[in-house]
Design a protein around this motif. Sequence first.
Motif, PDB file in Angstrom:
ATOM      1  N   ALA A  64       0.806  -1.089   0.055  1.00  0.00           N
ATOM      2  CA  ALA A  64       0.100   0.201   0.156  1.00  0.00           C
ATOM      3  C   ALA A  64       0.860   1.218  -0.089  1.00  0.00           C
ATOM      4  O   ALA A  64       2.123   0.975   0.211  1.00  0.00           O
ATOM      5  CB  ALA A  64      -0.902   0.109   1.231  1.00  0.00           C
ATOM      6  N   PRO A  65       0.290   2.258  -0.617  1.00  0.00           N
ATOM      7  CA  PRO A  65       1.101   3.534  -0.358  1.00  0.00           C
ATOM      8  C   PRO A  65       1.681   3.872   1.030  1.00  0.00           C
ATOM      9  O   PRO A  65       1.219   3.314   2.061  1.00  0.00           O
ATOM     10  CB  PRO A  65       0.184   4.848  -0.960  1.00  0.00           C
ATOM     11  N   ALA A  66       2.698   4.700   1.209  1.00  0.00           N
ATOM     12  CA  ALA A  66       2.952   5.167   2.792  1.00  0.00           C
ATOM     13  C   ALA A  66       1.868   6.145   3.172  1.00  0.00           C
ATOM     14  O   ALA A  66       1.791   6.343   4.416  1.00  0.00           O
ATOM     15  CB  ALA A  66       4.243   5.926   2.565  1.00  0.00           C
ATOM     16  N   SER A  67       1.005   6.696   2.332  1.00  0.00           N
ATOM     17  CA  SER A  67       0.189   7.573   2.822  1.00  0.00           C
ATOM     18  C   SER A  67      -1.184   6.932   2.523  1.00  0.00           C
ATOM     19  O   SER A  67      -1.646   6.413   1.494  1.00  0.00           O
ATOM     20  CB  SER A  67       0.030   8.845   2.164  1.00  0.00           C
ATOM     21  N   VAL A  68      -2.061   6.394   3.691  1.00  0.00           N
ATOM     22  CA  VAL A  68      -3.407   5.789   3.339  1.00  0.00           C
ATOM     23  C   VAL A  68      -4.533   6.580   4.207  1.00  0.00           C
ATOM     24  O   VAL A  68      -4.278   7.616   4.881  1.00  0.00           O
ATOM     25  CB  VAL A  68      -3.257   4.774   4.307  1.00  0.00           C
ATOM     26  N   VAL A  69      -5.739   6.434   3.551  1.00  0.00           N
ATOM     27  CA  VAL A  69      -6.799   6.818   4.051  1.00  0.00           C
ATOM     28  C   VAL A  69      -7.246   5.710   5.295  1.00  0.00           C
ATOM     29  O   VAL A  69      -7.585   4.438   4.695  1.00  0.00           O
ATOM     30  CB  VAL A  69      -8.122   7.058   3.252  1.00  0.00           C
ATOM     31  N   ALA A  70      -7.442   5.883   6.574  1.00  0.00           N
ATOM     32  CA  ALA A  70      -8.007   5.025   7.375  1.00  0.00           C
ATOM     33  C   ALA A  70      -9.653   5.113   8.040  1.00  0.00           C
ATOM     34  O   ALA A  70      -9.723   6.615   8.148  1.00  0.00           O
ATOM     35  CB  ALA A  70      -7.083   4.973   8.613  1.00  0.00           C
ATOM     36  N   TRP A  71     -10.246   4.157   7.910  1.00  0.00           N
ATOM     37  CA  TRP A  71     -11.659   4.764   8.355  1.00  0.00           C
ATOM     38  C   TRP A  71     -11.982   4.490   9.734  1.00  0.00           C
ATOM     39  O   TRP A  71     -11.547   3.314  10.210  1.00  0.00           O
ATOM     40  CB  TRP A  71     -12.486   3.865   7.383  1.00  0.00           C
ATOM     41  N   ILE A  72     -12.407   5.310  10.381  1.00  0.00           N
ATOM     42  CA  ILE A  72     -12.941   5.026  11.901  1.00  0.00           C
ATOM     43  C   ILE A  72     -14.443   4.879  11.912  1.00  0.00           C
ATOM     44  O   ILE A  72     -15.312   5.715  11.494  1.00  0.00           O
ATOM     45  CB  ILE A  72     -12.884   6.673  12.815  1.00  0.00           C
ATOM     46  N   CYS A  73     -14.749   3.830  11.988  1.00  0.00           N
ATOM     47  CA  CYS A  73     -16.164   3.063  11.835  1.00  0.00           C
ATOM     48  C   CYS A  73     -16.990   3.079  13.201  1.00  0.00           C
ATOM     49  O   CYS A  73     -16.375   2.711  14.362  1.00  0.00           O
ATOM     50  CB  CYS A  73     -16.079   1.589  11.427  1.00  0.00           C
TER      51      CYS A  73
END
Length: 180
Positions: A64-73
């Motif tokens: 994965a890229p070093a920059s990610v989108v993380a989801w707070i569910c």
Amino acid sequence: TGFYACSQHLFLSSPRARAHPYPPFPLDPRDQPGKNPKPTMSTEPEVVHSGGCHCRRVRWQVEAPASVVAWICNCSDCSMRGNTHFVVPKDKFALQAGAGDFLTTYTFGTHTAKHTFCKVCGITSFYIPRSNPDGVAVTAACVGAGTLAHVEYRKADGRNWEQWIEASGISEFSKPKAAE
């Protein structure tokens, strides 16, 4: 270096960034469910992230890229576990040999999501999400230090899933990137 936020997102940016499921302050309470902007896939090159559970019996690698989108569910399961995850295509995720012997799975509701966790320490370091059954959700806090440079946190409205999912764009995160 550090955290910064706007009304829809919380960012963690540092060369030694370490994702954590709980931001140091709450996100703006005026945010409306289902109002997350469409996701943007990182155009930076992918790196290999390693991680796993607390007792280290479940280990994996993910591209994965070093920059990610993380989801707070906020669904009933993720909110109890404090899970914050980023999504990758299944073919970018590799479980290390023998790790599967220490996994067990919990499902509920539609049984689409496969919540895997370590039989020994109980940590969910990854799972198959309802939003992306063709992908893998990787728990950001379970990624080893040194490879995540930037984590953008977005809210996932799992409590109002049917209304949220279409507008969220999360399903695009498990799709392979188009060849450039």
